[in-house]
Write a protein that holds these residues in place. Structure first.
Motif: not given
Length: 185
Positions: A80-92, A98-100, A111-114, A125-129
């Motif tokens: 529960e409450g799953v968060v996948v935190s992905v670094p992204i370039p500053p200001g991007a 696509d997002v589940d 960061t992009l917080e999925w 299974n799920g994905s984020l593009d």
């Protein structure tokens, strides 16, 4: 697996019973106390209940396409409450194709917080593009993952509590599986 210092470790190991070493003693009444804890530290991917794969690919035209996938490898669990935190370039500003689940961009942390409310056997299974300006495929690591699970990793359950004189005792218990640190590097 670790037991509280007042617990009879030999009896726990032989009979799977949590009992006091000193039968004349007691645990504190009406206040929470941990009597059994466990910890797993492993680099074996088979021990991880949730796998995360991050595949950034530079397109050659100034953007990077990123595909992130999750797989629940232990379908007995419900995360529960799953968060996948992905670094992204500053200001991007990522363009999500696509997002589940849902996502948000945390500009302060770059960061992009999925966010996936629940991962269980029905959505194992799920994905984020997404695409983002840049050309550095390494800029998207480490990916950090957090979740809570109310089921134990091991098949262990409290079925009853009895006093030293074998009387049933009312009790409550809390189970929480929370990763201390889950990073994809």
């Amino acid at each position: 697996i670790k037991t509280h210092p007042k617990v009879d470790k030999k009896r726990f190991q032989s009979d799977a019973v949590i009992a006091l070493k000193d039968a004349s003693g007691s645990f504190p009444l009406s206040q929470p106390i941990g009597v059994l804890k466990w910890r797993i530290v492993s680099s074996n991917e088979e021990d991880i209940p949730l796998t995360i794969n991050c595949w950034p690919s530079a397109t050659g035209n100034g953007t990077v396409d990123v595909n992130i996938e999750y797989e629940l490898t232990n379908t007995k669990l419900e995360l529960e409450g799953v968060v996948v935190s992905v670094p992204i370039p500053p200001g991007a500003q990522p363009t999500v194709s696509d997002v589940d689940g849902v996502y948000e961009v945390d500009r302060a942390r770059s960061t992009l917080e999925w966010q996936i409310p629940t991962i269980d056997a029905s959505n194992a299974n799920g994905s984020l593009d997404f695409s983002v300006p840049g050309d550095d495929s390494g800029a998207f690591f480490p990916v950090m993952v957090s979740f809570v699970c109310k089921k134990p990793y091991f098949d262990i359950e409290v079925t009853s509590v009895t006093s030293a004189d074998s009387q049933d005792v009312d009790f409550s218990h809390t189970v929480a599986l929370i990763p201390e640190q889950y990073a994809v590097i």
